[in-house]
Design a protein around this motif. Structure first.
Motif, PDB file in Angstrom:
ATOM      1  N   MET A  36       0.805  -1.210   0.000  1.00  0.00           N
ATOM      2  CA  MET A  36       0.000   0.000   0.000  1.00  0.00           C
ATOM      3  C   MET A  36       0.849   1.276   0.000  1.00  0.00           C
ATOM      4  O   MET A  36       0.372   2.349  -0.381  1.00  0.00           O
ATOM      5  CB  MET A  36      -0.948   0.007   1.195  1.00  0.00           C
ATOM      6  CG  MET A  36      -2.113  -0.953   1.072  1.00  0.00           C
ATOM      7  SD  MET A  36      -3.189  -0.633  -0.356  1.00  0.00           S
ATOM      8  CE  MET A  36      -3.872   0.981   0.056  1.00  0.00           C
ATOM      9  N   ALA A  37       2.122   1.164   0.401  1.00  0.00           N
ATOM     10  CA  ALA A  37       3.006   2.333   0.365  1.00  0.00           C
ATOM     11  C   ALA A  37       3.258   2.795  -1.067  1.00  0.00           C
ATOM     12  O   ALA A  37       3.639   3.953  -1.290  1.00  0.00           O
ATOM     13  CB  ALA A  37       4.332   2.007   1.058  1.00  0.00           C
ATOM     14  N   ASP A  38       3.032   1.918  -2.039  1.00  0.00           N
ATOM     15  CA  ASP A  38       3.292   2.243  -3.446  1.00  0.00           C
ATOM     16  C   ASP A  38       2.019   2.513  -4.238  1.00  0.00           C
ATOM     17  O   ASP A  38       2.078   2.717  -5.457  1.00  0.00           O
ATOM     18  CB  ASP A  38       4.058   1.088  -4.111  1.00  0.00           C
ATOM     19  CG  ASP A  38       5.404   0.829  -3.449  1.00  0.00           C
ATOM     20  OD1 ASP A  38       6.018   1.793  -2.971  1.00  0.00           O
ATOM     21  OD2 ASP A  38       5.815  -0.352  -3.394  1.00  0.00           O
ATOM     22  N   VAL A  39       0.867   2.518  -3.573  1.00  0.00           N
ATOM     23  CA  VAL A  39      -0.420   2.662  -4.263  1.00  0.00           C
ATOM     24  C   VAL A  39      -0.816   4.139  -4.362  1.00  0.00           C
ATOM     25  O   VAL A  39      -0.571   4.931  -3.442  1.00  0.00           O
ATOM     26  CB  VAL A  39      -1.514   1.867  -3.522  1.00  0.00           C
ATOM     27  CG1 VAL A  39      -2.895   2.147  -4.101  1.00  0.00           C
ATOM     28  CG2 VAL A  39      -1.207   0.368  -3.604  1.00  0.00           C
ATOM     29  N   ALA A  40      -1.423   4.497  -5.486  1.00  0.00           N
ATOM     30  CA  ALA A  40      -1.916   5.866  -5.686  1.00  0.00           C
ATOM     31  C   ALA A  40      -3.413   5.830  -5.961  1.00  0.00           C
ATOM     32  O   ALA A  40      -3.878   5.062  -6.816  1.00  0.00           O
ATOM     33  CB  ALA A  40      -1.185   6.537  -6.842  1.00  0.00           C
ATOM     34  N   LEU A  75      -5.585   3.408   8.887  1.00  0.00           N
ATOM     35  CA  LEU A  75      -6.964   3.811   8.617  1.00  0.00           C
ATOM     36  C   LEU A  75      -7.073   4.489   7.263  1.00  0.00           C
ATOM     37  O   LEU A  75      -8.044   4.291   6.519  1.00  0.00           O
ATOM     38  CB  LEU A  75      -7.466   4.743   9.727  1.00  0.00           C
ATOM     39  CG  LEU A  75      -7.389   4.190  11.152  1.00  0.00           C
ATOM     40  CD1 LEU A  75      -7.853   5.233  12.159  1.00  0.00           C
ATOM     41  CD2 LEU A  75      -8.229   2.923  11.287  1.00  0.00           C
ATOM     42  N   ASP A  76      -6.058   5.305   6.913  1.00  0.00           N
ATOM     43  CA  ASP A  76      -6.060   5.977   5.617  1.00  0.00           C
ATOM     44  C   ASP A  76      -5.940   4.968   4.485  1.00  0.00           C
ATOM     45  O   ASP A  76      -6.597   5.091   3.441  1.00  0.00           O
ATOM     46  CB  ASP A  76      -4.903   6.980   5.551  1.00  0.00           C
ATOM     47  CG  ASP A  76      -4.989   8.033   6.639  1.00  0.00           C
ATOM     48  OD1 ASP A  76      -6.109   8.463   6.955  1.00  0.00           O
ATOM     49  OD2 ASP A  76      -3.940   8.407   7.182  1.00  0.00           O
ATOM     50  N   ARG A  77      -5.100   3.953   4.667  1.00  0.00           N
ATOM     51  CA  ARG A  77      -4.935   2.933   3.631  1.00  0.00           C
ATOM     52  C   ARG A  77      -6.215   2.128   3.440  1.00  0.00           C
ATOM     53  O   ARG A  77      -6.576   1.760   2.319  1.00  0.00           O
ATOM     54  CB  ARG A  77      -3.766   2.025   3.989  1.00  0.00           C
ATOM     55  CG  ARG A  77      -2.418   2.740   3.925  1.00  0.00           C
ATOM     56  CD  ARG A  77      -1.258   1.853   4.303  1.00  0.00           C
ATOM     57  NE  ARG A  77       0.016   2.530   4.063  1.00  0.00           N
ATOM     58  CZ  ARG A  77       1.199   1.961   4.174  1.00  0.00           C
ATOM     59  NH1 ARG A  77       1.286   0.689   4.541  1.00  0.00           N
ATOM     60  NH2 ARG A  77       2.302   2.638   3.923  1.00  0.00           N
ATOM     61  N   LEU A  78      -6.908   1.865   4.522  1.00  0.00           N
ATOM     62  CA  LEU A  78      -8.190   1.155   4.419  1.00  0.00           C
ATOM     63  C   LEU A  78      -9.226   2.005   3.702  1.00  0.00           C
ATOM     64  O   LEU A  78     -10.038   1.494   2.913  1.00  0.00           O
ATOM     65  CB  LEU A  78      -8.684   0.764   5.812  1.00  0.00           C
ATOM     66  CG  LEU A  78      -7.930  -0.384   6.472  1.00  0.00           C
ATOM     67  CD1 LEU A  78      -8.260  -0.459   7.959  1.00  0.00           C
ATOM     68  CD2 LEU A  78      -8.264  -1.711   5.791  1.00  0.00           C
ATOM     69  N   LEU A  99     -11.746  -1.934   9.836  1.00  0.00           N
ATOM     70  CA  LEU A  99     -11.707  -0.612  10.455  1.00  0.00           C
ATOM     71  C   LEU A  99     -12.128  -0.674  11.921  1.00  0.00           C
ATOM     72  O   LEU A  99     -11.689   0.128  12.737  1.00  0.00           O
ATOM     73  CB  LEU A  99     -12.607   0.363   9.689  1.00  0.00           C
ATOM     74  CG  LEU A  99     -12.014   0.934   8.403  1.00  0.00           C
ATOM     75  CD1 LEU A  99     -13.115   1.561   7.543  1.00  0.00           C
ATOM     76  CD2 LEU A  99     -10.944   1.976   8.728  1.00  0.00           C
ATOM     77  N   GLY A 100     -12.965  -1.641  12.255  1.00  0.00           N
ATOM     78  CA  GLY A 100     -13.413  -1.788  13.633  1.00  0.00           C
ATOM     79  C   GLY A 100     -12.475  -2.582  14.511  1.00  0.00           C
ATOM     80  O   GLY A 100     -12.787  -2.840  15.681  1.00  0.00           O
ATOM     81  N   LEU A 101     -11.298  -2.949  13.960  1.00  0.00           N
ATOM     82  CA  LEU A 101     -10.390  -3.805  14.710  1.00  0.00           C
ATOM     83  C   LEU A 101      -8.981  -3.247  14.879  1.00  0.00           C
ATOM     84  O   LEU A 101      -8.314  -3.555  15.858  1.00  0.00           O
ATOM     85  CB  LEU A 101     -10.284  -5.174  14.012  1.00  0.00           C
ATOM     86  CG  LEU A 101     -11.435  -6.131  14.272  1.00  0.00           C
ATOM     87  CD1 LEU A 101     -11.363  -7.304  13.318  1.00  0.00           C
ATOM     88  CD2 LEU A 101     -11.393  -6.635  15.707  1.00  0.00           C
ATOM     89  N   VAL A 102      -8.505  -2.471  13.913  1.00  0.00           N
ATOM     90  CA  VAL A 102      -7.103  -2.056  13.979  1.00  0.00           C
ATOM     91  C   VAL A 102      -6.832  -1.102  15.137  1.00  0.00           C
ATOM     92  O   VAL A 102      -5.702  -1.015  15.626  1.00  0.00           O
ATOM     93  CB  VAL A 102      -6.636  -1.421  12.646  1.00  0.00           C
ATOM     94  CG1 VAL A 102      -6.635  -2.465  11.547  1.00  0.00           C
ATOM     95  CG2 VAL A 102      -7.480  -0.223  12.258  1.00  0.00           C
ATOM     96  N   ASN A 103      -7.856  -0.406  15.592  1.00  0.00           N
ATOM     97  CA  ASN A 103      -7.742   0.399  16.805  1.00  0.00           C
ATOM     98  C   ASN A 103      -8.169  -0.475  17.986  1.00  0.00           C
ATOM     99  O   ASN A 103      -9.293  -0.975  18.039  1.00  0.00           O
ATOM    100  CB  ASN A 103      -8.636   1.640  16.702  1.00  0.00           C
ATOM    101  CG  ASN A 103      -8.568   2.531  17.924  1.00  0.00           C
ATOM    102  OD1 ASN A 103      -8.664   2.070  19.058  1.00  0.00           O
ATOM    103  ND2 ASN A 103      -8.422   3.819  17.692  1.00  0.00           N
ATOM    104  N   ARG A 104      -7.268  -0.668  18.940  1.00  0.00           N
ATOM    105  CA  ARG A 104      -7.532  -1.562  20.070  1.00  0.00           C
ATOM    106  C   ARG A 104      -8.797  -1.167  20.838  1.00  0.00           C
ATOM    107  O   ARG A 104      -9.567  -2.024  21.279  1.00  0.00           O
ATOM    108  CB  ARG A 104      -6.320  -1.569  21.003  1.00  0.00           C
ATOM    109  CG  ARG A 104      -6.507  -2.428  22.240  1.00  0.00           C
ATOM    110  CD  ARG A 104      -5.212  -2.622  23.005  1.00  0.00           C
ATOM    111  NE  ARG A 104      -4.428  -3.723  22.463  1.00  0.00           N
ATOM    112  CZ  ARG A 104      -3.306  -3.587  21.787  1.00  0.00           C
ATOM    113  NH1 ARG A 104      -2.793  -2.392  21.580  1.00  0.00           N
ATOM    114  NH2 ARG A 104      -2.672  -4.647  21.321  1.00  0.00           N
ATOM    115  N   LEU A 105      -9.034   0.124  21.003  1.00  0.00           N
ATOM    116  CA  LEU A 105     -10.194   0.574  21.771  1.00  0.00           C
ATOM    117  C   LEU A 105     -11.493   0.227  21.049  1.00  0.00           C
ATOM    118  O   LEU A 105     -12.459  -0.211  21.680  1.00  0.00           O
ATOM    119  CB  LEU A 105     -10.109   2.079  22.023  1.00  0.00           C
ATOM    120  CG  LEU A 105     -11.287   2.702  22.797  1.00  0.00           C
ATOM    121  CD1 LEU A 105     -11.507   1.992  24.120  1.00  0.00           C
ATOM    122  CD2 LEU A 105     -11.039   4.189  23.015  1.00  0.00           C
ATOM    123  N   SER A 106     -11.523   0.404  19.726  1.00  0.00           N
ATOM    124  CA  SER A 106     -12.715   0.074  18.961  1.00  0.00           C
ATOM    125  C   SER A 106     -13.065  -1.400  19.111  1.00  0.00           C
ATOM    126  O   SER A 106     -14.221  -1.776  19.326  1.00  0.00           O
ATOM    127  CB  SER A 106     -12.501   0.423  17.483  1.00  0.00           C
ATOM    128  OG  SER A 106     -13.628   0.081  16.716  1.00  0.00           O
TER     129      SER A 106
END
Length: 296
Positions: A36-40, A75-78, A99-106
């Motif tokens: 994803m670092a190379d995606v536009a 989150l931006d990449r998602l 998106l509901g998982l990568v943040n531990r609190l969510s």
């Protein structure tokens, strides 16, 4: 072989990414690994470009790893991948689920709202409230909201004394303005990874500490071992992963004197633990799952 084109979002060269790409190539004859670092993202033309490949033209994309490290940029990449999803590309697992998982609190709030037993947890921006929680818990693990394999975590004990404890909390807060801390529980140097594909239970492996470290992660010297949980533990893990509707995941479970508890549900799941600890070829099974879903 099929004419399906399924790309793998991951880290080129990493074992889990390449293993999944191998499994998909064996199923479909097509191979595409996307960093994803190379995606536009070209919103004017509704295109999501990885080199010469428009990801919006693929049949599917599987997210094995969205970033080298857990951080808010995930989150931006998602969000970028949502454009491909909107174009009709099937994402495994769906961006809304991840998106509901990568943040531990969510993840924690969803589990708590579902009535899943977890360690006593405090979330606060107040140093005084965090100090009071540690004194109440006796011992607590401070966890960054974005991290895996215990990276950035810190164990703090009420026995440190108020001054030393406050200093430790202040240092953690400098890097983590929203502090997430959980009561440290006795796991007898073992916790479980419980593997699910399409919501169905596949098996369990244990992570067993080989050192005096307070956590069992492989990063801190733990090792994988086979484990056969009781049915009530399987039922708990199944209930824990259900709200997220993931295509593939691992549920982290601890066995305590008061019964099983859930630490978290993984956004991406672990292939190596499944293979080495439970003899589950998750990559092959996952590839078959994706092809089956796309053929429906």
């Amino acid at each position: 072989m099929t004419d399906l084109k399924i790309g793998v979002v991951g880290i080129p060269g990493r074992w889990s990414t390449e293993t999944l790409a191998d499994a998909l190539e064996a199923e479909t004859g097509y191979r595409c690994v996307v960093d994803m670092a190379d995606v536009a993202l070209d919103l004017q033309n509704r295109a999501l470009m990885a080199g010469d490949t428009n990801l919006c033209d693929l049949d599917g994309l599987v997210i094995k790893k969205i970033s080298q490290d857990y951080n808010p940029a995930m989150l931006d990449r998602l969000e970028m991948l949502r454009v491909a999803e909107s174009a009709g590309v099937r994402i495994f697992s769906r961006t809304s689920s991840i998106l509901g998982l990568v943040n531990r609190l969510s993840c924690t709030v969803t589990l708590s709202n579902a009535g899943i037993p977890m360690p006593a947890t405090c979330v606060t921006e107040s140093t005084s409230e965090a100090l009071a929680a540690v004194q109440r818990f006796g011992s607590a693990v401070f966890k960054p909201l974005f991290s895996t394999k215990a990276r950035g975590m810190s164990l703090m004990d009420a026995g440190m004394g108020a001054a030393a404890l406050r200093n430790g909390i202040t240092a953690f807060k400098a890097e983590n303005p929203v502090m997430y801390l959980q009561k440290k529980v006795n796991l007898s140097s073992r916790d479980l990874g419980m593997v699910f594909l399409g919501g169905k239970y596949l098996g369990t492996y244990a992570r067993v500490s080989q050192t005096d470290s307070w956590n069992t992660t492989i990063l801190h010297g733990g090792k994988y071992e086979p484990f056969e949980p009781d049915q009530d533990v399987i039922d708990l893990a199944e209930r824990a992963q259900a709200p997220f509707e993931l295509d593939f995941t691992t549920v982290d479970v601890g066995l305590t004197a008061d019964g099983p508890i859930v630490f978290e549900v993984s956004a991406f799941g672990g292939f190596k633990g499944a293979l080495e600890g439970a003899s589950i070829d998750a990559a092959k099974l996952y590839a078959g799952h994706m092809v089956s879903r796309l053929r429906k």
